[in-house]
Design a protein around this motif. Structure first.
Motif, PDB file in Angstrom:
ATOM      1  N   VAL A 146       0.841  -1.196   0.000  1.00 48.93           N
ATOM      2  CA  VAL A 146       0.000   0.000   0.000  1.00 48.93           C
ATOM      3  C   VAL A 146       0.875   1.244   0.000  1.00 48.93           C
ATOM      4  O   VAL A 146       1.957   1.266   0.596  1.00 48.93           O
ATOM      5  CB  VAL A 146      -0.950   0.010   1.236  1.00 48.93           C
ATOM      6  N   ARG A 147       0.403   2.277  -0.711  1.00 47.78           N
ATOM      7  CA  ARG A 147       1.054   3.585  -0.728  1.00 47.78           C
ATOM      8  C   ARG A 147      -0.031   4.670  -0.779  1.00 47.78           C
ATOM      9  O   ARG A 147      -1.122   4.454  -1.285  1.00 47.78           O
ATOM     10  CB  ARG A 147       1.959   3.747  -1.964  1.00 47.78           C
ATOM     11  N   PHE A 148       0.304   5.846  -0.251  1.00 45.22           N
ATOM     12  CA  PHE A 148      -0.558   7.016  -0.447  1.00 45.22           C
ATOM     13  C   PHE A 148      -0.397   7.497  -1.880  1.00 45.22           C
ATOM     14  O   PHE A 148       0.723   7.686  -2.363  1.00 45.22           O
ATOM     15  CB  PHE A 148      -0.176   8.141   0.511  1.00 45.22           C
ATOM     16  N   LEU A 149      -1.529   7.698  -2.561  1.00 44.00           N
ATOM     17  CA  LEU A 149      -1.514   8.304  -3.891  1.00 44.00           C
ATOM     18  C   LEU A 149      -1.616   9.818  -3.757  1.00 44.00           C
ATOM     19  O   LEU A 149      -0.982  10.567  -4.493  1.00 44.00           O
ATOM     20  CB  LEU A 149      -2.666   7.748  -4.729  1.00 44.00           C
ATOM     21  N   ASP A 150      -2.449  10.284  -2.837  1.00 41.72           N
ATOM     22  CA  ASP A 150      -2.525  11.675  -2.418  1.00 41.72           C
ATOM     23  C   ASP A 150      -3.152  11.687  -1.029  1.00 41.72           C
ATOM     24  O   ASP A 150      -3.240  10.639  -0.386  1.00 41.72           O
ATOM     25  CB  ASP A 150      -3.307  12.547  -3.425  1.00 41.72           C
ATOM     26  N   ASP A 151      -3.601  12.842  -0.555  1.00 37.79           N
ATOM     27  CA  ASP A 151      -4.115  12.925   0.816  1.00 37.79           C
ATOM     28  C   ASP A 151      -5.350  12.058   1.052  1.00 37.79           C
ATOM     29  O   ASP A 151      -5.589  11.606   2.181  1.00 37.79           O
ATOM     30  CB  ASP A 151      -4.455  14.375   1.170  1.00 37.79           C
ATOM     31  N   ARG A 152      -6.147  11.827   0.008  1.00 34.27           N
ATOM     32  CA  ARG A 152      -7.423  11.129   0.187  1.00 34.27           C
ATOM     33  C   ARG A 152      -7.524   9.839  -0.612  1.00 34.27           C
ATOM     34  O   ARG A 152      -8.585   9.234  -0.681  1.00 34.27           O
ATOM     35  CB  ARG A 152      -8.613  12.037  -0.202  1.00 34.27           C
ATOM     36  N   ARG A 153      -6.440   9.400  -1.228  1.00 39.67           N
ATOM     37  CA  ARG A 153      -6.470   8.154  -2.004  1.00 39.67           C
ATOM     38  C   ARG A 153      -5.249   7.301  -1.705  1.00 39.67           C
ATOM     39  O   ARG A 153      -4.159   7.823  -1.459  1.00 39.67           O
ATOM     40  CB  ARG A 153      -6.537   8.441  -3.508  1.00 39.67           C
ATOM     41  N   LEU A 154      -5.478   5.986  -1.768  1.00 41.04           N
ATOM     42  CA  LEU A 154      -4.408   5.014  -1.617  1.00 41.04           C
ATOM     43  C   LEU A 154      -4.277   4.207  -2.893  1.00 41.04           C
ATOM     44  O   LEU A 154      -5.243   4.077  -3.658  1.00 41.04           O
ATOM     45  CB  LEU A 154      -4.705   4.049  -0.465  1.00 41.04           C
ATOM     46  N   VAL A 155      -3.093   3.649  -3.127  1.00 43.14           N
ATOM     47  CA  VAL A 155      -2.918   2.680  -4.197  1.00 43.14           C
ATOM     48  C   VAL A 155      -2.485   1.369  -3.550  1.00 43.14           C
ATOM     49  O   VAL A 155      -1.620   1.344  -2.677  1.00 43.14           O
ATOM     50  CB  VAL A 155      -1.896   3.157  -5.260  1.00 43.14           C
ATOM     51  N   LEU A 156      -3.156   0.280  -3.950  1.00 39.42           N
ATOM     52  CA  LEU A 156      -2.940  -1.042  -3.364  1.00 39.42           C
ATOM     53  C   LEU A 156      -2.544  -2.033  -4.435  1.00 39.42           C
ATOM     54  O   LEU A 156      -3.056  -1.974  -5.563  1.00 39.42           O
ATOM     55  CB  LEU A 156      -4.221  -1.537  -2.689  1.00 39.42           C
ATOM     56  N   ALA A 157      -1.642  -2.939  -4.097  1.00 41.81           N
ATOM     57  CA  ALA A 157      -1.294  -4.044  -4.989  1.00 41.81           C
ATOM     58  C   ALA A 157      -1.948  -5.305  -4.443  1.00 41.81           C
ATOM     59  O   ALA A 157      -1.747  -5.669  -3.279  1.00 41.81           O
ATOM     60  CB  ALA A 157       0.214  -4.229  -5.065  1.00 41.81           C
ATOM     61  N   GLY A 158      -2.779  -5.948  -5.269  1.00 43.15           N
ATOM     62  CA  GLY A 158      -3.461  -7.148  -4.802  1.00 43.15           C
ATOM     63  C   GLY A 158      -4.430  -7.679  -5.840  1.00 43.15           C
ATOM     64  O   GLY A 158      -4.514  -7.163  -6.957  1.00 43.15           O
ATOM     65  N   SER A 159      -5.180  -8.711  -5.459  1.00 44.33           N
ATOM     66  CA  SER A 159      -6.143  -9.314  -6.368  1.00 44.33           C
ATOM     67  C   SER A 159      -7.306  -9.897  -5.582  1.00 44.33           C
ATOM     68  O   SER A 159      -7.209 -10.106  -4.366  1.00 44.33           O
ATOM     69  CB  SER A 159      -5.498 -10.412  -7.222  1.00 44.33           C
ATOM     70  N   THR A 160      -8.387 -10.169  -6.276  1.00 39.05           N
ATOM     71  CA  THR A 160      -9.548 -10.818  -5.653  1.00 39.05           C
ATOM     72  C   THR A 160      -9.432 -12.339  -5.700  1.00 39.05           C
ATOM     73  O   THR A 160     -10.237 -13.038  -5.102  1.00 39.05           O
ATOM     74  CB  THR A 160     -10.844 -10.407  -6.369  1.00 39.05           C
ATOM     75  N   GLY A 161      -8.430 -12.830  -6.440  1.00 39.03           N
ATOM     76  CA  GLY A 161      -8.282 -14.270  -6.582  1.00 39.03           C
ATOM     77  C   GLY A 161      -9.205 -14.888  -7.614  1.00 39.03           C
ATOM     78  O   GLY A 161      -9.282 -16.114  -7.718  1.00 39.03           O
ATOM     79  N   VAL A 162      -9.889 -14.043  -8.392  1.00 37.87           N
ATOM     80  CA  VAL A 162     -10.792 -14.533  -9.435  1.00 37.87           C
ATOM     81  C   VAL A 162     -10.107 -14.389 -10.788  1.00 37.87           C
ATOM     82  O   VAL A 162      -9.678 -13.290 -11.147  1.00 37.87           O
ATOM     83  CB  VAL A 162     -12.118 -13.739  -9.427  1.00 37.87           C
ATOM     84  N   PRO A 163      -9.980 -15.453 -11.562  1.00 43.26           N
ATOM     85  CA  PRO A 163     -10.542 -16.795 -11.329  1.00 43.26           C
ATOM     86  C   PRO A 163      -9.522 -17.819 -10.798  1.00 43.26           C
ATOM     87  O   PRO A 163      -9.864 -18.974 -10.627  1.00 43.26           O
ATOM     88  CB  PRO A 163     -10.979 -17.205 -12.729  1.00 43.26           C
ATOM     89  N   TYR A 164      -8.266 -17.423 -10.548  1.00 41.13           N
ATOM     90  CA  TYR A 164      -7.214 -18.410 -10.287  1.00 41.13           C
ATOM     91  C   TYR A 164      -6.831 -18.570  -8.819  1.00 41.13           C
ATOM     92  O   TYR A 164      -5.840 -19.233  -8.505  1.00 41.13           O
ATOM     93  CB  TYR A 164      -5.961 -18.052 -11.099  1.00 41.13           C
ATOM     94  N   GLY A 165      -7.576 -17.973  -7.909  1.00 44.62           N
ATOM     95  CA  GLY A 165      -7.274 -18.128  -6.498  1.00 44.62           C
ATOM     96  C   GLY A 165      -5.956 -17.476  -6.123  1.00 44.62           C
ATOM     97  O   GLY A 165      -5.638 -16.363  -6.562  1.00 44.62           O
ATOM     98  N   LEU A 166      -5.142 -18.175  -5.330  1.00 42.33           N
ATOM     99  CA  LEU A 166      -3.878 -17.623  -4.877  1.00 42.33           C
ATOM    100  C   LEU A 166      -2.884 -17.425  -6.020  1.00 42.33           C
ATOM    101  O   LEU A 166      -1.899 -16.695  -5.877  1.00 42.33           O
ATOM    102  CB  LEU A 166      -3.253 -18.533  -3.811  1.00 42.33           C
ATOM    103  N   GLY A 167      -3.117 -18.073  -7.157  1.00 35.10           N
ATOM    104  CA  GLY A 167      -2.233 -17.925  -8.311  1.00 35.10           C
ATOM    105  C   GLY A 167      -2.576 -16.742  -9.188  1.00 35.10           C
ATOM    106  O   GLY A 167      -1.931 -16.513 -10.210  1.00 35.10           O
ATOM    107  N   GLN A 168      -3.587 -15.958  -8.810  1.00 33.90           N
ATOM    108  CA  GLN A 168      -4.002 -14.807  -9.607  1.00 33.90           C
ATOM    109  C   GLN A 168      -2.942 -13.709  -9.558  1.00 33.90           C
ATOM    110  O   GLN A 168      -2.409 -13.387  -8.486  1.00 33.90           O
ATOM    111  CB  GLN A 168      -5.324 -14.253  -9.068  1.00 33.90           C
TER     112      GLN A 168
END
Length: 222
Positions: A146-168
């Motif tokens: 996670v990082r701050f993009l500006d004062d009111r927004r964040l940028v996140l690295a991640g996934s929902t796991g759809v459709p490949y689960g942990l391999g997404q």
């Protein structure tokens, strides 16, 4: 100990002695710092045979370069040099995995687990003095940076796991702190932030995501 040294040369000067063994350090300004350190969840009783064996009560229990981690959590502390005081910014059962700071706001990603580590992290926003803690819901999003993009927004690295689960493959997501809305910045992105799951290629140590102005820079595997 915490040292200061001029970047144009000169002798190192000891500034303070931290109360923990720091793993990472971030300057806040005004003689204050953020640092991470691994601490016991509870007071550990002293044993005469402590050097002979370890009591393992959870998974994972080991980290390369760190050693045994069972019942020990990486916490985020705010340290004031003038006062010589250290404040724990997160809850006792959380383990911080990523954090960023902007002004007096600190954002952390961490996981809470008794026994077996989960695949989902918790996102928390807190003041640099430890006040105003609040958890921000992530839904089904599995994030690990996670990082701050500006004062009111964040940028996140991640996934929902759809459709490949942990391999997404992970994508980049923007989170609005006012509305809580999460939007993918890289929909249908056929790349992986950092190292691809199951790949043998490595980019080396260090961060994989940085924010500069309105831009997010990441190292990826194609």
């Amino acid at each position: 100990a915490l040292f200061r040294i001029p970047i144009d040369g000169g002798e190192a000067e000891q500034v303070a002695v931290l109360p923990h063994k720091a793993e990472s350090l971030r300057a806040l300004g005004g003689g204050r710092f953020l640092y991470t350190a691994r601490v016991p969840q509870h007071d550990e009783p002293k044993r005469d045979d402590a050097k002979d064996y370890e009591v393992l009560e959870e998974i994972p229990f080991w980290m390369n370069g760190t050693g045994f981690t069972s019942r020990r959590r990486k916490h985020l502390f705010a340290f004031d040099v003038a006062a010589g005081t250290s404040v724990d910014l997160i809850e006792p059962d959380l383990e911080v995995e990523s954090f960023d700071v902007r002004g007096e706001q600190v954002v952390t990603l961490g996981r809470r687990f008794p026994g077996v580590a989960p695949t989902y992290r918790e996102l928390w926003l807190v003041g640099s003095d430890g006040a105003g803690k609040r958890q921000i819901p992530l839904g089904e999003l599995r994030c690990d940076d996670v990082r701050f993009l500006d004062d009111r927004r964040l940028v996140l690295a991640g996934s929902t796991g759809v459709p490949y689960g942990l391999g997404q493959n992970r994508e980049l997501h923007a989170l609005d702190l006012d509305s809580g809305r999460i939007t993918s910045l890289t929909p249908n992105w056929d790349r992986s932030v950092g190292n691809s799951v199951g790949g043998d290629c490595r980019h080396g140590a260090g961060p994989t995501m940085r924010v500069d102005g309105d831009s997010v820079y990441v190292s990826v595997t194609e």
